[in-house]
Design an enzyme around this catalytic site. Structure first.
Site, mmCIF file in Angstrom:
data_model
loop_
_atom_site.group_PDB
_atom_site.id
_atom_site.type_symbol
_atom_site.label_atom_id
_atom_site.label_comp_id
_atom_site.label_asym_id
_atom_site.label_seq_id
_atom_site.Cartn_x
_atom_site.Cartn_y
_atom_site.Cartn_z
ATOM 1 N N VAL A 152 0.802 4.504 1.307
ATOM 2 C CA VAL A 152 1.155 5.254 2.506
ATOM 3 C C VAL A 152 2.102 4.439 3.393
ATOM 4 O O VAL A 152 3.108 4.948 3.906
ATOM 5 C CB VAL A 152 -0.105 5.674 3.292
ATOM 6 C CG1 VAL A 152 0.285 6.368 4.604
ATOM 7 C CG2 VAL A 152 -0.972 6.599 2.456
ATOM 8 N N CYS A 153 1.805 3.156 3.561
ATOM 9 C CA CYS A 153 2.667 2.286 4.371
ATOM 10 C C CYS A 153 4.079 2.197 3.794
ATOM 11 O O CYS A 153 5.064 2.154 4.540
ATOM 12 C CB CYS A 153 2.066 0.884 4.458
ATOM 13 S SG CYS A 153 0.471 0.807 5.285
ATOM 14 N N THR A 154 4.173 2.173 2.487
ATOM 15 C CA THR A 154 5.479 2.103 1.836
ATOM 16 C C THR A 154 6.319 3.325 2.189
ATOM 17 O O THR A 154 7.514 3.209 2.508
ATOM 18 C CB THR A 154 5.306 1.991 0.311
ATOM 19 O OG1 THR A 154 4.618 0.773 0.007
ATOM 20 C CG2 THR A 154 6.643 2.005 -0.405
ATOM 21 N N LEU B 168 7.344 3.093 6.045
ATOM 22 C CA LEU B 168 8.429 2.146 6.296
ATOM 23 C C LEU B 168 9.745 2.674 5.743
ATOM 24 O O LEU B 168 10.813 2.451 6.321
ATOM 25 C CB LEU B 168 8.080 0.782 5.712
ATOM 26 C CG LEU B 168 7.002 0.021 6.504
ATOM 27 C CD1 LEU B 168 6.439 -1.125 5.677
ATOM 28 C CD2 LEU B 168 7.562 -0.506 7.813
ATOM 29 N N THR C 61 0.849 -1.185 0.000
ATOM 30 C CA THR C 61 0.000 0.000 0.000
ATOM 31 C C THR C 61 0.889 1.241 0.000
ATOM 32 O O THR C 61 1.992 1.233 0.566
ATOM 33 C CB THR C 61 -0.932 0.025 1.219
ATOM 34 O OG1 THR C 61 -0.166 -0.169 2.403
ATOM 35 C CG2 THR C 61 -1.991 -1.065 1.122
#
Length: 225
Positions: free
Chosen positions: A50-52, A55, A48
């Site tokens: 935003v998560c990328t 992280l 996804t």
């Protein structure tokens, strides 16, 4: 496997222990933390956008957290295999080398243990939770972001700095404080002799209850930087 005891996820409580599969193998959470501070942060789903970015930002700040004696560990609703396939995307798109573990929480055991799933928002996806744990495994910070909003990792670093400073010195940190700026002398300290002993750099009084003193750890963190 998560401990099924109904734990209280509140500031000051001991963080629930669990065992889980991660991208670094199987871990026992408390044992893995050891004598370090820890940042545990959750993600709604693999692959996804935003998560990328989140992280990636965490990976860029790994050294900053390490200098503060802090380990990072992420969680996402997905398998270890999916996580391993996702990491190259994160590294390439964000220009990083992600080295901290990601928990595989396919059965939602850890998410439920830490109350990361808010049914009114989603019955299956985690919210963007952040927990700061100290070396005694005590929960010191809880942040909850909606899935649509990426976290501010500079704020997480800022709070970590504040917690570590106020654990060591009898101060609090004012609004928008960052490491190296003036701190607040605790109102409970009223003896003038004690104040001079604790704060040899002096202080300035704004009101009888608002007294500002230079960051007492200044010489320490200048060496870290």
């Amino acid at each position: 496997m998560a401990n099924k005891i109904n734990h209280s996820i509140q500031l000051g409580a001991i963080a629930p222990d669990f065992t889980a599969e991660t991208t670094h193998g199987k871990i026992s959470f408390h044992q893995w933390i050891g004598n370090s501070w820890c940042i545990l942060f959750s993600h709604p789903k693999d692959f996804t956008p935003v998560c990328t970015t989140e992280l990636g930002r965490a990976a860029k700040l790994t050294t900053d957290f390490s200098q503060r004696g802090t380990k990072l560990i992420a969680l996402s609703i997905g398998s270890v295999e999916n996580h391993q396939q996702w990491i190259p995307d994160i590294n390439k798109s964000q220009g990083v080398n992600l080295t901290f573990p990601i928990i595989a929480d396919e059965n939602h055991a850890v998410s439920e243990l830490y109350h990361m799933i808010h049914p009114e928002a989603s019955e299956t996806a985690t919210v963007r939770s952040v927990f700061i744990l100290d070396p005694k495994k005590v929960i010191r910070l809880i942040l909850t972001y909606p899935a649509s909003t990426g976290r501010n990792f500079q704020e997480i670093l800022r709070v970590l700095d504040s917690l570590q400073l106020t654990d060591k010195y009898k101060v609090a940190t004012p609004v928008d404080w960052i490491r190296g700026e003036e701190c607040v002398i605790l109102p409970s300290i009223t003896d003038s002799v004690e104040i001079k002993k604790l704060f040899p750099k002096g202080f300035r009084q704004i009101t009888p209850y608002l007294r500002l003193t230079p960051d007492p750890s200044n010489s320490e963190h200048m060496q870290v930087r």
